[in-house]
Write an enzyme that holds these catalytic residues in place. Structure first.
Site, mmCIF file in Angstrom:
data_model
loop_
_atom_site.group_PDB
_atom_site.id
_atom_site.type_symbol
_atom_site.label_atom_id
_atom_site.label_comp_id
_atom_site.label_asym_id
_atom_site.label_seq_id
_atom_site.Cartn_x
_atom_site.Cartn_y
_atom_site.Cartn_z
ATOM 1 N N ASP A 103 6.411 -17.016 -13.227
ATOM 2 C CA ASP A 103 7.069 -17.043 -11.834
ATOM 3 C C ASP A 103 5.781 -16.349 -11.203
ATOM 4 O OD1 ASP A 103 6.773 -14.148 -12.207
ATOM 5 O OD2 ASP A 103 8.879 -13.548 -11.907
ATOM 6 N N CYS A 140 5.868 -13.229 -16.668
ATOM 7 C CA CYS A 140 6.359 -12.907 -15.402
ATOM 8 C C CYS A 140 6.015 -11.387 -15.155
ATOM 9 C CB CYS A 140 8.064 -13.060 -15.146
ATOM 10 S SG CYS A 140 9.002 -11.816 -16.330
ATOM 11 N N GLY A 141 6.571 -10.529 -14.008
ATOM 12 C CA GLY A 141 6.124 -9.176 -14.119
ATOM 13 C C GLY A 141 5.967 -8.449 -15.137
ATOM 14 N N THR A 142 7.130 -8.478 -15.824
ATOM 15 C CA THR A 142 7.228 -7.705 -17.109
ATOM 16 C C THR A 142 7.081 -8.440 -18.407
ATOM 17 O OG1 THR A 142 9.449 -7.830 -17.152
ATOM 18 C CG2 THR A 142 8.366 -5.625 -16.017
ATOM 19 N N VAL A 194 10.000 -9.782 -19.370
ATOM 20 C CA VAL A 194 11.249 -9.412 -19.672
ATOM 21 C C VAL A 194 12.211 -10.525 -19.208
ATOM 22 C CG1 VAL A 194 13.280 -7.930 -19.913
ATOM 23 C CG2 VAL A 194 10.726 -7.043 -20.277
ATOM 24 N N HIS A 231 7.729 -12.767 -39.291
ATOM 25 C CA HIS A 231 8.927 -12.189 -39.643
ATOM 26 C C HIS A 231 10.239 -12.995 -39.037
ATOM 27 C CE1 HIS A 231 7.584 -8.370 -41.629
ATOM 28 N NE2 HIS A 231 6.881 -9.087 -41.929
ATOM 29 N N ASN A 232 9.839 -13.414 -37.554
ATOM 30 C CA ASN A 232 10.902 -13.709 -36.665
ATOM 31 C C ASN A 232 10.531 -15.095 -36.286
ATOM 32 O OD1 ASN A 232 10.264 -10.703 -35.135
ATOM 33 N ND2 ASN A 232 11.958 -10.762 -36.589
ATOM 34 N N ARG A 283 2.108 -7.637 -14.720
ATOM 35 C CA ARG A 283 2.159 -6.301 -14.388
ATOM 36 C C ARG A 283 1.948 -5.223 -15.445
ATOM 37 N NH1 ARG A 283 6.899 -7.214 -9.945
ATOM 38 N NH2 ARG A 283 6.031 -8.641 -8.493
ATOM 39 N N ARG A 292 12.553 -14.275 -47.227
ATOM 40 C CA ARG A 292 13.915 -13.509 -46.989
ATOM 41 C C ARG A 292 13.854 -13.447 -45.609
ATOM 42 N NH1 ARG A 292 9.495 -10.046 -47.294
ATOM 43 N NH2 ARG A 292 9.215 -8.412 -45.814
ATOM 44 N N HIS A 293 12.778 -13.819 -44.800
ATOM 45 C CA HIS A 293 12.941 -13.812 -43.427
ATOM 46 C C HIS A 293 13.780 -14.957 -42.803
ATOM 47 C CE1 HIS A 293 10.183 -10.471 -42.992
ATOM 48 N NE2 HIS A 293 9.681 -11.308 -44.028
ATOM 49 N N ARG A 338 17.369 -14.307 -42.595
ATOM 50 C CA ARG A 338 17.726 -13.586 -41.228
ATOM 51 C C ARG A 338 17.854 -14.402 -40.012
ATOM 52 N NH1 ARG A 338 14.114 -9.018 -44.075
ATOM 53 N NH2 ARG A 338 15.430 -8.245 -45.621
HETATM 54 C C1 RB5 Z 1 9.588 -10.282 -9.881
HETATM 55 O O1 RB5 Z 1 9.280 -9.311 -8.938
HETATM 56 C C2 RB5 Z 1 9.900 -9.506 -11.146
HETATM 57 O O2 RB5 Z 1 11.196 -9.070 -11.083
HETATM 58 C C3 RB5 Z 1 9.820 -10.433 -12.600
HETATM 59 O O3 RB5 Z 1 8.667 -11.044 -12.531
HETATM 60 C C4 RB5 Z 1 10.004 -10.119 -13.682
HETATM 61 O O4 RB5 Z 1 9.159 -8.728 -13.920
HETATM 62 C C5 RB5 Z 1 11.414 -9.761 -14.149
HETATM 63 O O5 RB5 Z 1 11.906 -9.485 -15.428
#
Ligand code: RB5
Length: 143
Positions: A8, A65-67, A69, A98-99, A109, A132-133, A136
């Site tokens: 993003d 992305c930013g995190t 996540v 393993h995964n 960020r 073993r992996h 799972r």
């Molecule tokens: C965008 O501001 C931010 O929320 C996105 O890049 C991301 O970090 C979400 O998980």
């Protein structure tokens, strides 16, 4: 070996800093966007890369992305995707060993360019250990 790549807006700059490293290593990739810093929504990019990998058009995925996540959560909604958010090399390597992680996600960020490249290398160069992996992972897939 082909990698599907996306970000993003918040991961756009880190993506552009890491991709030259893939080129230096001769790793083929396709960048599915975003292509600017204009604000956009990470779920569509995570899903798109997940679908490319799950559908066999790409072998692995690389997301920013930013995190790291949100875009990884979106990728993990696609069946067969094992996306991991990494900000250290140990986790990146172990997630493949393993995964059998098939998508790596990082936060623009969170990590700097040098660390992001080391994380990518640790992940890309690691090999799934099976055994073993595998059992799972089969359990995850049967959920
Ligand atoms: C965008 O501001 C931010 O929320 C996105 O890049 C991301 O970090 C979400 O998980």
């Amino acid at each position: 070996m082909k990698i599907a790549v996306a970000s993003d807006h918040a991961g756009y700059e880190l993506k552009n800093e890491v991709l030259p490293h893939l080129e230096e290593r001769g790793i083929e990739y396709e960048d599915f966007g975003t292509y600017s810093l204009e604000s956009t929504d990470y779920p569509s990019y995570g899903r798109l890369v997940g679908e490319k990998v799950a559908g066999g058009e790409a072998d692995l995925g690389l997301l920013f992305c930013g995190t790291g996540v949100g875009i990884s959560i979106a990728a993990n909604k696609v069946k067969g995707i094992r996306a991991v958010v990494c900000s250290d090399t140990f986790t990146a390597k172990a997630s493949k060993q393993h995964n059998n992680s098939n998508v790596l996600s990082m936060g623009g960020r969170v990590v700097g360019t040098g660390l992001a490249i080391e994380i990518f290398d640790a992940w890309f160069d690691a090999t799934f250990e099976g055994g073993r992996h595998q059992k799972r992972i089969d359990l995850i897939e049967s959920n």
